[in-house]
Scaffold this motif. Structure first.
Motif, PDB file in Angstrom:
ATOM      1  N   ARG A  17      25.782 -65.897  64.302  1.00  0.00           N
ATOM      2  CA  ARG A  17      25.379 -67.136  64.971  1.00  0.00           C
ATOM      3  C   ARG A  17      26.129 -67.279  66.282  1.00  0.00           C
ATOM      4  NH1 ARG A  17      26.196 -72.845  65.260  1.00  0.00           N
ATOM      5  NH2 ARG A  17      28.264 -72.730  64.370  1.00  0.00           N
ATOM      6  N   ALA A  18      25.395 -67.646  67.326  1.00  0.00           N
ATOM      7  CA  ALA A  18      26.055 -67.929  68.599  1.00  0.00           C
ATOM      8  C   ALA A  18      27.037 -69.071  68.410  1.00  0.00           C
ATOM      9  CB  ALA A  18      25.019 -68.274  69.660  1.00  0.00           C
ATOM     10  N   ARG A  59      32.143 -66.014  72.763  1.00  0.00           N
ATOM     11  CA  ARG A  59      31.730 -66.709  71.549  1.00  0.00           C
ATOM     12  C   ARG A  59      32.910 -67.041  70.638  1.00  0.00           C
ATOM     13  NH1 ARG A  59      30.608 -63.615  66.746  1.00  0.00           N
ATOM     14  NH2 ARG A  59      28.824 -64.961  66.294  1.00  0.00           N
ATOM     15  N   TYR A  90      24.719 -62.104  75.667  1.00  0.00           N
ATOM     16  CA  TYR A  90      24.355 -61.769  74.290  1.00  0.00           C
ATOM     17  C   TYR A  90      23.166 -60.815  74.291  1.00  0.00           C
ATOM     18  CZ  TYR A  90      27.138 -65.814  72.751  1.00  0.00           C
ATOM     19  OH  TYR A  90      28.155 -66.704  72.503  1.00  0.00           O
ATOM     20  N   THR A  91      23.054 -60.074  73.218  1.00  0.00           N
ATOM     21  CA  THR A  91      21.822 -59.344  72.952  1.00  0.00           C
ATOM     22  C   THR A  91      21.128 -60.030  71.789  1.00  0.00           C
ATOM     23  OG1 THR A  91      22.961 -57.853  71.420  1.00  0.00           O
ATOM     24  CG2 THR A  91      22.787 -57.154  73.727  1.00  0.00           C
ATOM     25  N   PHE A  92      19.851 -59.773  71.626  1.00  0.00           N
ATOM     26  CA  PHE A  92      19.141 -60.371  70.499  1.00  0.00           C
ATOM     27  C   PHE A  92      18.454 -59.276  69.697  1.00  0.00           C
ATOM     28  CE2 PHE A  92      15.939 -60.194  73.816  1.00  0.00           C
ATOM     29  CZ  PHE A  92      14.784 -59.824  73.145  1.00  0.00           C
ATOM     30  N   ALA A  93      18.270 -59.524  68.430  1.00  0.00           N
ATOM     31  CA  ALA A  93      17.619 -58.564  67.542  1.00  0.00           C
ATOM     32  C   ALA A  93      17.016 -59.307  66.367  1.00  0.00           C
ATOM     33  CB  ALA A  93      18.630 -57.513  67.061  1.00  0.00           C
ATOM     34  N   PHE A  94      16.144 -58.624  65.647  1.00  0.00           N
ATOM     35  CA  PHE A  94      15.527 -59.169  64.438  1.00  0.00           C
ATOM     36  C   PHE A  94      15.805 -58.205  63.284  1.00  0.00           C
ATOM     37  CE2 PHE A  94      13.073 -60.538  68.125  1.00  0.00           C
ATOM     38  CZ  PHE A  94      13.049 -61.916  67.949  1.00  0.00           C
ATOM     39  N   VAL A 137      12.336 -54.527  70.075  1.00  0.00           N
ATOM     40  CA  VAL A 137      13.091 -55.023  71.232  1.00  0.00           C
ATOM     41  C   VAL A 137      13.450 -53.841  72.119  1.00  0.00           C
ATOM     42  CG1 VAL A 137      15.157 -56.222  72.005  1.00  0.00           C
ATOM     43  CG2 VAL A 137      14.004 -56.947  69.900  1.00  0.00           C
ATOM     44  N   GLN A 192      13.758 -57.340  76.028  1.00  0.00           N
ATOM     45  CA  GLN A 192      12.592 -58.171  75.782  1.00  0.00           C
ATOM     46  C   GLN A 192      11.754 -57.585  74.648  1.00  0.00           C
ATOM     47  OE1 GLN A 192      10.269 -58.375  79.386  1.00  0.00           O
ATOM     48  NE2 GLN A 192      10.692 -56.263  79.894  1.00  0.00           N
ATOM     49  N   LEU A 225      12.353 -67.602  72.368  1.00  0.00           N
ATOM     50  CA  LEU A 225      12.832 -66.360  72.978  1.00  0.00           C
ATOM     51  C   LEU A 225      12.297 -66.260  74.403  1.00  0.00           C
ATOM     52  CD1 LEU A 225      14.527 -63.841  72.443  1.00  0.00           C
ATOM     53  CD2 LEU A 225      12.436 -62.671  71.745  1.00  0.00           C
ATOM     54  N   LYS A 231      13.517 -67.613  78.740  1.00  0.00           N
ATOM     55  CA  LYS A 231      14.515 -68.212  79.618  1.00  0.00           C
ATOM     56  C   LYS A 231      13.813 -68.947  80.754  1.00  0.00           C
ATOM     57  CE  LYS A 231      18.060 -64.675  78.762  1.00  0.00           C
ATOM     58  NZ  LYS A 231      18.867 -63.587  79.382  1.00  0.00           N
TER      59      LYS A 231
END
Length: 503
Positions: free
Chosen positions: A51-52, A145, A302-306, A316, A320, A342, A344
């Motif tokens: 979690r951010a 963070r 940050y990076t994002f992932a699922f 990803v 994007q 998702l 900006k």
């Protein structure tokens, strides 16, 4: 038609998604791995895995009138830029007002989301969860963070790497206690104050339909020049070592009211990127001097992932995902999976995520139809190329979007975009307020699906709520003789002009 909807996360977008589902007769279940709602806006002393995290002093960068849910204004006594504890309280008020809590399963982690065997027919997903407690990282890490309080910097020599909003906030806070603070930036950035022209919140001045249309009408070099001129009207960024290296391509501006004052008093030193890190010091590019450093904070984003989704569902790449309108996986045969938030936009995330959710539930119900996958994939591929039209702001980074046109596009899909031309005949005062005033989220509830009867009143009183937070002392303003004469002269000129026109 879809009936049961799984929602992952009870942050600002998750709460809006629950409410939108309920409004359309769907059955939402929200899975939240922590023990409370709020997502990013819930401050904790410890860091929660996956979690951010935010620090104690975080304040919103969007003003309350621009960042509220479109049918639920912030309490009028809240300050215009909201501290994180009040922001969390607002989210809890929202959840209570619309009875959302009973649809949230707290302390529930998503393990996997996979297609059911009959997905091609049913479009259903199998969601596997596990109930868990809160896990925290052990030891100290040097990413933003992990930062909570500035006490850790007392009498230390601090280097903050990365000049986004978090990095700048941390550097400024550290400068009040630290022996010395360096802020390292690769490309520089525009820095603006939350307090804009005439003391108004910055986004209520900058984010209007008129300003947006005007910017998008002009060639990009002219827009870039105007933006630079405006940014430098507060202080000359070149003299402070902050001017962006690439002024054409849009980068999110840094909102900080203190940074120029900390730089001019020598409390924060702006430095280029790092060339070498040694045991107890660093060497910056373009200099041979070694700077002794005690603490390094990496505010590098940050990076994002699922991790709970197979790559065949959402992949990803290059920061994007291949999502139609930043929401739907373009290749799925059944549009029963959507990603909210998702994106900006150069605007607030709350109304953006809320509008996305409003469209998604219409798609899930079968009221709004998506184009064929081939058409969606083509649009996603074109968007990913980041080709700029040559007009307006250049949104070059992944996930960046022009806020007002994007929201209008989604509103059009649910027949909720206000028709200003037709409204001009029946309510010209409202139309002028909408077009020339701040593009507050209440505009998105004036008509069509999800119409809110209080929207017009909220728009017409938005400045009253803004000033209530600042005008805590009544001031009697005596009328100026010069102003009165100027108004009289202007009125006479107008009468003469009308007379000559109809003569």
């Amino acid at each position: 038609m879809v009936k049961r909807v799984a929602i992952v996360g009870a942050g600002v977008s998750g709460l809006a998604s629950i409410k939108c589902c309920l409004e359309e007769g769907l059955q939402p279940t929200c899975f939240e791995r922590s023990d409370d709602l709020g997502g990013l806006w819930r401050f904790t002393e410890h860091v929660e895995e996956g979690r951010a995290s935010l620090y104690k002093s975080v304040v919103s960068n969007s003003s309350k009138e621009m960042s509220c849910y479109s049918d639920f204004p912030f309490p009028e006594d809240y300050p215009n830029f909201v501290p994180n504890d009040l922001f969390l309280e607002y989210l809890k008020l929202y959840a209570k007002q619309f009875n959302l809590l009973k649809y949230i399963q707290f302390k529930t982690k998503i393990c996997s989301v996979t297609k059911c065997p009959d997905f091609d027919v049913s479009g259903q997903w199998e969601v596997v969860t596990v109930h868990e407690g809160i896990n925290t990282f052990k030891g100290q890490y040097f990413h933003s963070r992990e930062y909570k309080h500035p006490d850790v910097f007392k009498d230390k020599r601090v280097l903050v790497v990365g000049m986004g909003n978090s990095g700048t906030d941390i550097a400024v806070e550290a400068s009040h206690l630290a022996k010395k603070v360096f802020l390292s930036t690769t490309g520089g950035s525009w820095v603006i104050s939350r307090v804009f022209d005439s003391g108004y919140p910055w986004d209520m001045v900058f984010m209007t339909r008129f300003q947006n249309a005007f910017r998008n009408f002009l060639p990009t070099p002219i827009v870039t020049w105007l933006i630079a001129k405006k940014m430098n009207s507060w202080f000359n960024h070149a003299n402070y070592g902050l001017i962006p290296e690439n002024k054409t391509q849009l980068r999110e501006p840094v909102l900080n009211d203190e940074l120029p004052g900390r730089i001019i008093t020598g409390k924060v030193l702006i430095k280029p990127s790092i060339k070498e890190v040694k045991a107890n010091s660093v060497i910056f590019n373009n200099t041979l001097k070694e700077e002794p450093i005690d603490i390094i904070v990496f505010a590098t984003g940050y990076t994002f992932a699922f991790p709970f989704l197979d790559e065949s569902v959402v992949k990803v790449e290059d920061g994007q995902a291949s999502l139609y309108k930043y929401i739907f996986p373009a290749h799925l045969q059944k549009p029963t999976l959507a990603v909210i938030g998702l994106i900006k936009p150069l605007g607030s995330m709350i109304p953006t995520g809320e509008t996305q959710a409003r469209w998604v539930v219409q798609v899930l119900k079968g009221v709004s139809m998506l184009p064929p996958p081939s058409v969606m994939i083509k649009e996603v591929n074109e968007r990913n190329k980041n080709k700029h039209s040559g007009y307006g702001l250049d949104y070059c980074k992944p996930l960046q979007s022009d806020y007002i046109p994007y929201i209008d596009e989604l509103l059009t899909s649910i027949n909720a975009k206000p028709n200003l031309l037709s409204m001009l005949l029946t309510d010209p005062r409202l139309v002028l307020t909408i077009f020339f005033g701040p593009c507050t989220p209440y505009q998105f509830r004036l008509t069509g699906t999800g119409k809110w009867e209080g929207a017009r009143e909220a728009i017409m009183t938005q400045w009253d709520r803004t000033f209530k937070a600042t005008k805590t002392r009544t001031v009697q303003e005596s009328p100026s003789l010069f102003e009165n004469l100027l108004k009289l002269f202007s009125f006479l000129v107008l009468l003469v002009a009308v007379f000559l026109i109809f003569l």
